[in-house]
Write a protein that holds these residues in place. Structure first.
Motif, PDB file in Angstrom:
ATOM      1  N   HIS A  30       0.820  -1.218   0.000  1.00 34.36           N
ATOM      2  CA  HIS A  30       0.000   0.000   0.000  1.00 34.36           C
ATOM      3  C   HIS A  30       0.852   1.266   0.000  1.00 34.36           C
ATOM      4  O   HIS A  30       0.415   2.310   0.480  1.00 34.36           O
ATOM      5  CB  HIS A  30      -0.922  -0.005   1.227  1.00 34.36           C
ATOM      6  N   ALA A  31       2.062   1.179  -0.536  1.00 37.79           N
ATOM      7  CA  ALA A  31       3.005   2.302  -0.479  1.00 37.79           C
ATOM      8  C   ALA A  31       2.442   3.574  -1.111  1.00 37.79           C
ATOM      9  O   ALA A  31       2.522   4.666  -0.541  1.00 37.79           O
ATOM     10  CB  ALA A  31       4.326   1.914  -1.144  1.00 37.79           C
ATOM     11  N   GLU A  32       1.844   3.443  -2.284  1.00 39.11           N
ATOM     12  CA  GLU A  32       1.358   4.625  -2.995  1.00 39.11           C
ATOM     13  C   GLU A  32       0.201   5.297  -2.263  1.00 39.11           C
ATOM     14  O   GLU A  32       0.140   6.523  -2.163  1.00 39.11           O
ATOM     15  CB  GLU A  32       0.944   4.241  -4.418  1.00 39.11           C
ATOM     16  N   SER A  33      -0.737   4.487  -1.751  1.00 40.46           N
ATOM     17  CA  SER A  33      -1.879   5.064  -1.037  1.00 40.46           C
ATOM     18  C   SER A  33      -1.437   5.717   0.266  1.00 40.46           C
ATOM     19  O   SER A  33      -1.953   6.785   0.647  1.00 40.46           O
ATOM     20  CB  SER A  33      -2.938   3.992  -0.760  1.00 40.46           C
ATOM     21  N   LEU A  34      -0.471   5.120   0.947  1.00 40.86           N
ATOM     22  CA  LEU A  34       0.045   5.728   2.172  1.00 40.86           C
ATOM     23  C   LEU A  34       0.757   7.038   1.877  1.00 40.86           C
ATOM     24  O   LEU A  34       0.588   8.033   2.601  1.00 40.86           O
ATOM     25  CB  LEU A  34       1.000   4.752   2.878  1.00 40.86           C
ATOM     26  N   LYS A  35       1.563   7.059   0.822  1.00 42.47           N
ATOM     27  CA  LYS A  35       2.262   8.288   0.442  1.00 42.47           C
ATOM     28  C   LYS A  35       1.267   9.383   0.055  1.00 42.47           C
ATOM     29  O   LYS A  35       1.433  10.555   0.411  1.00 42.47           O
ATOM     30  CB  LYS A  35       3.233   8.030  -0.708  1.00 42.47           C
ATOM     31  N   THR A  36       0.200   9.009  -0.663  1.00 39.68           N
ATOM     32  CA  THR A  36      -0.825   9.982  -1.052  1.00 39.68           C
ATOM     33  C   THR A  36      -1.501  10.583   0.171  1.00 39.68           C
ATOM     34  O   THR A  36      -1.727  11.796   0.240  1.00 39.68           O
ATOM     35  CB  THR A  36      -1.878   9.311  -1.953  1.00 39.68           C
ATOM     36  N   PHE A  37      -1.804   9.728   1.151  1.00 39.15           N
ATOM     37  CA  PHE A  37      -2.416  10.228   2.391  1.00 39.15           C
ATOM     38  C   PHE A  37      -1.497  11.224   3.082  1.00 39.15           C
ATOM     39  O   PHE A  37      -1.931  12.300   3.508  1.00 39.15           O
ATOM     40  CB  PHE A  37      -2.727   9.061   3.328  1.00 39.15           C
ATOM     41  N   ILE A  38      -0.207  10.893   3.202  1.00 36.40           N
ATOM     42  CA  ILE A  38       0.745  11.774   3.870  1.00 36.40           C
ATOM     43  C   ILE A  38       0.899  13.076   3.098  1.00 36.40           C
ATOM     44  O   ILE A  38       0.991  14.166   3.694  1.00 36.40           O
ATOM     45  CB  ILE A  38       2.104  11.062   4.028  1.00 36.40           C
ATOM     46  N   ASP A  39       0.916  12.999   1.764  1.00 39.39           N
ATOM     47  CA  ASP A  39       1.049  14.208   0.946  1.00 39.39           C
ATOM     48  C   ASP A  39      -0.119  15.174   1.157  1.00 39.39           C
ATOM     49  O   ASP A  39       0.067  16.395   1.146  1.00 39.39           O
ATOM     50  CB  ASP A  39       1.127  13.835  -0.543  1.00 39.39           C
ATOM     51  N   HIS A  40      -1.304  14.620   1.361  1.00 45.25           N
ATOM     52  CA  HIS A  40      -2.500  15.457   1.502  1.00 45.25           C
ATOM     53  C   HIS A  40      -2.844  15.781   2.952  1.00 45.25           C
ATOM     54  O   HIS A  40      -3.704  16.625   3.201  1.00 45.25           O
ATOM     55  CB  HIS A  40      -3.697  14.771   0.833  1.00 45.25           C
ATOM     56  N   HIS A  41      -2.223  15.111   3.879  1.00 42.52           N
ATOM     57  CA  HIS A  41      -2.493  15.347   5.310  1.00 42.52           C
ATOM     58  C   HIS A  41      -1.157  15.374   6.060  1.00 42.52           C
ATOM     59  O   HIS A  41      -0.869  14.498   6.874  1.00 42.52           O
ATOM     60  CB  HIS A  41      -3.393  14.252   5.886  1.00 42.52           C
ATOM     61  N   THR A  42      -0.375  16.413   5.782  1.00 40.56           N
ATOM     62  CA  THR A  42       0.992  16.452   6.310  1.00 40.56           C
ATOM     63  C   THR A  42       1.033  16.428   7.824  1.00 40.56           C
ATOM     64  O   THR A  42       1.763  15.620   8.419  1.00 40.56           O
ATOM     65  CB  THR A  42       1.721  17.717   5.798  1.00 40.56           C
ATOM     66  N   VAL A  43       0.260  17.296   8.472  1.00 40.37           N
ATOM     67  CA  VAL A  43       0.295  17.388   9.937  1.00 40.37           C
ATOM     68  C   VAL A  43      -0.187  16.091  10.566  1.00 40.37           C
ATOM     69  O   VAL A  43       0.451  15.537  11.471  1.00 40.37           O
ATOM     70  CB  VAL A  43      -0.558  18.577  10.432  1.00 40.37           C
ATOM     71  N   GLN A  44      -1.329  15.592  10.070  1.00 37.10           N
ATOM     72  CA  GLN A  44      -1.855  14.331  10.614  1.00 37.10           C
ATOM     73  C   GLN A  44      -0.874  13.182  10.373  1.00 37.10           C
ATOM     74  O   GLN A  44      -0.700  12.310  11.242  1.00 37.10           O
ATOM     75  CB  GLN A  44      -3.208  13.994   9.978  1.00 37.10           C
ATOM     76  N   GLY A  45      -0.250  13.192   9.208  1.00 38.59           N
ATOM     77  CA  GLY A  45       0.722  12.146   8.909  1.00 38.59           C
ATOM     78  C   GLY A  45       1.899  12.163   9.859  1.00 38.59           C
ATOM     79  O   GLY A  45       2.344  11.114  10.342  1.00 38.59           O
ATOM     80  N   ILE A  46       2.404  13.362  10.160  1.00 47.75           N
ATOM     81  CA  ILE A  46       3.527  13.483  11.094  1.00 47.75           C
ATOM     82  C   ILE A  46       3.124  13.016  12.487  1.00 47.75           C
ATOM     83  O   ILE A  46       3.863  12.279  13.156  1.00 47.75           O
ATOM     84  CB  ILE A  46       4.047  14.931  11.131  1.00 47.75           C
ATOM     85  N   VAL A  47       1.931  13.441  12.935  1.00 48.33           N
ATOM     86  CA  VAL A  47       1.453  13.065  14.268  1.00 48.33           C
ATOM     87  C   VAL A  47       1.316  11.552  14.387  1.00 48.33           C
ATOM     88  O   VAL A  47       1.787  10.930  15.356  1.00 48.33           O
ATOM     89  CB  VAL A  47       0.113  13.759  14.590  1.00 48.33           C
ATOM     90  N   VAL A  48       0.678  10.935  13.391  1.00 49.48           N
ATOM     91  CA  VAL A  48       0.494   9.471  13.417  1.00 49.48           C
ATOM     92  C   VAL A  48       1.848   8.771  13.377  1.00 49.48           C
ATOM     93  O   VAL A  48       2.085   7.792  14.119  1.00 49.48           O
ATOM     94  CB  VAL A  48      -0.391   9.014  12.240  1.00 49.48           C
ATOM     95  N   TYR A  49       2.751   9.263  12.541  1.00 46.01           N
ATOM     96  CA  TYR A  49       4.078   8.654  12.412  1.00 46.01           C
ATOM     97  C   TYR A  49       4.848   8.721  13.730  1.00 46.01           C
ATOM     98  O   TYR A  49       5.475   7.741  14.152  1.00 46.01           O
ATOM     99  CB  TYR A  49       4.848   9.368  11.303  1.00 46.01           C
ATOM    100  N   VAL A  50       4.796   9.871  14.408  1.00 50.78           N
ATOM    101  CA  VAL A  50       5.485  10.018  15.693  1.00 50.78           C
ATOM    102  C   VAL A  50       4.877   9.091  16.736  1.00 50.78           C
ATOM    103  O   VAL A  50       5.599   8.414  17.487  1.00 50.78           O
ATOM    104  CB  VAL A  50       5.437  11.485  16.175  1.00 50.78           C
ATOM    105  N   ILE A  51       3.542   9.020  16.788  1.00 48.62           N
ATOM    106  CA  ILE A  51       2.874   8.147  17.759  1.00 48.62           C
ATOM    107  C   ILE A  51       3.264   6.688  17.528  1.00 48.62           C
ATOM    108  O   ILE A  51       3.550   5.947  18.479  1.00 48.62           O
ATOM    109  CB  ILE A  51       1.344   8.315  17.683  1.00 48.62           C
ATOM    110  N   LEU A  52       3.287   6.272  16.269  1.00 51.69           N
ATOM    111  CA  LEU A  52       3.675   4.894  15.955  1.00 51.69           C
ATOM    112  C   LEU A  52       5.117   4.618  16.366  1.00 51.69           C
ATOM    113  O   LEU A  52       5.445   3.530  16.850  1.00 51.69           O
ATOM    114  CB  LEU A  52       3.487   4.618  14.462  1.00 51.69           C
ATOM    115  N   ASN A  53       5.987   5.599  16.195  1.00 44.51           N
ATOM    116  CA  ASN A  53       7.382   5.425  16.609  1.00 44.51           C
ATOM    117  C   ASN A  53       7.523   5.367  18.123  1.00 44.51           C
ATOM    118  O   ASN A  53       8.410   4.679  18.645  1.00 44.51           O
ATOM    119  CB  ASN A  53       8.246   6.540  16.030  1.00 44.51           C
TER     120      ASN A  53
END
Length: 234
Positions: A30-53
């Motif tokens: 699902h690499a492309e769909s995940l990248k698309t989500f992050i591209d369109h939701h930068t702040v949410q993507g960063i927050v989710v990524y930090v929480i997962l880490n």
């Protein structure tokens, strides 16, 4: 008793390796769909990524490795490395706080107390630079709990040492993440780390017949998972 402890450790290691293999497969699929989500939701993507880490550092070491290529391609190598370092450092501080605040009764529910006890004799009296070096070599897992339980390091000292040590690893991984064979390299690293740990544990003293059988099963499971992953990705 030692054989049972070694068996539990091997089984937990095999479970973690299987989770990582499944994570690599899911993210790559699902690499492309995940990248698309992050591209369109930068702040949410960063927050989710930090929480997962953070969860990665506290509960399942290495679980977010498959996400690093996505982050590197979405944000660029250096920003992704910085966000990864922030997430890992925050997770390490959470694990450090858990050990310092609640002690071994809670730590043993989150990680292997056998590994914690084995590392205790190696805790240095002045651990700052030792933490920096350790984090360069072993970015995750039990170190945070050991230092929280058995040292008097301050939060600031531990956090700064951890960030210093984790930054080079994060930069290297984000640079790998933008290469065409990033997921293959991650798979190779997972398999190599699991096999190396099993060999080390066996040589260290887990030499009973039952432990050797469990070790062989774990190695087989990792190799089979890797082979299956490779076939799926062709």
């Amino acid at each position: 008793m030692a054989g049972q402890s070694a068996g539990r450790e091997y089984v937990s290691l095999a479970i973690v390796a299987t989770v990582l293999v499944c994570g690599v497969w899911f993210v790559r699929t699902h690499a492309e769909s995940l990248k698309t989500f992050i591209d369109h939701h930068t702040v949410q993507g960063i927050v989710v990524y930090v929480i997962l880490n953070v969860l990665d550092a506290v509960i399942v070491p290495g679980a977010t490795l498959p996400l690093i290529p996505i982050a590197a391609r979405a944000w660029g190598r250096i920003p992704a490395a910085l966000v990864t370092t922030i997430g890992w450092t925050a997770g390490s501080l959470v694990a450090f706080y858990i050990a310092r605040r609640w002690g071994s009764p809670l730590v043993k529910k989150l990680t292997s107390m056998e590994r914690v006890k084995r590392l205790r004799p190696y805790v240095p009296k002045r651990p700052f630079w030792s933490v920096v070096i350790l984090r360069m070599i072993v970015p995750m897992d039990v170190i945070s709990y050991v230092l929280g339980l058995f040292t008097d390091m301050t939060w600031w000292s531990y956090g700064f040492a951890t960030a210093l040590g984790l930054t080079p690893s994060a930069i290297i991984l984000t640079y790998i993440g933008k290469t065409p064979r990033a997921y293959d390299i991650i798979m190779f690293g997972i398999g190599g780390a699991v096999v190396a740990w099993i060999v080390y544990s066996t040589r260290r003293g887990a030499t009973s017949q039952g432990s050797r059988r469990i070790a062989a099963v774990c190695v087989g499971a990792v190799l089979w998972s890797g082979a299956a992953f490779g076939e799926l990705m062709r």
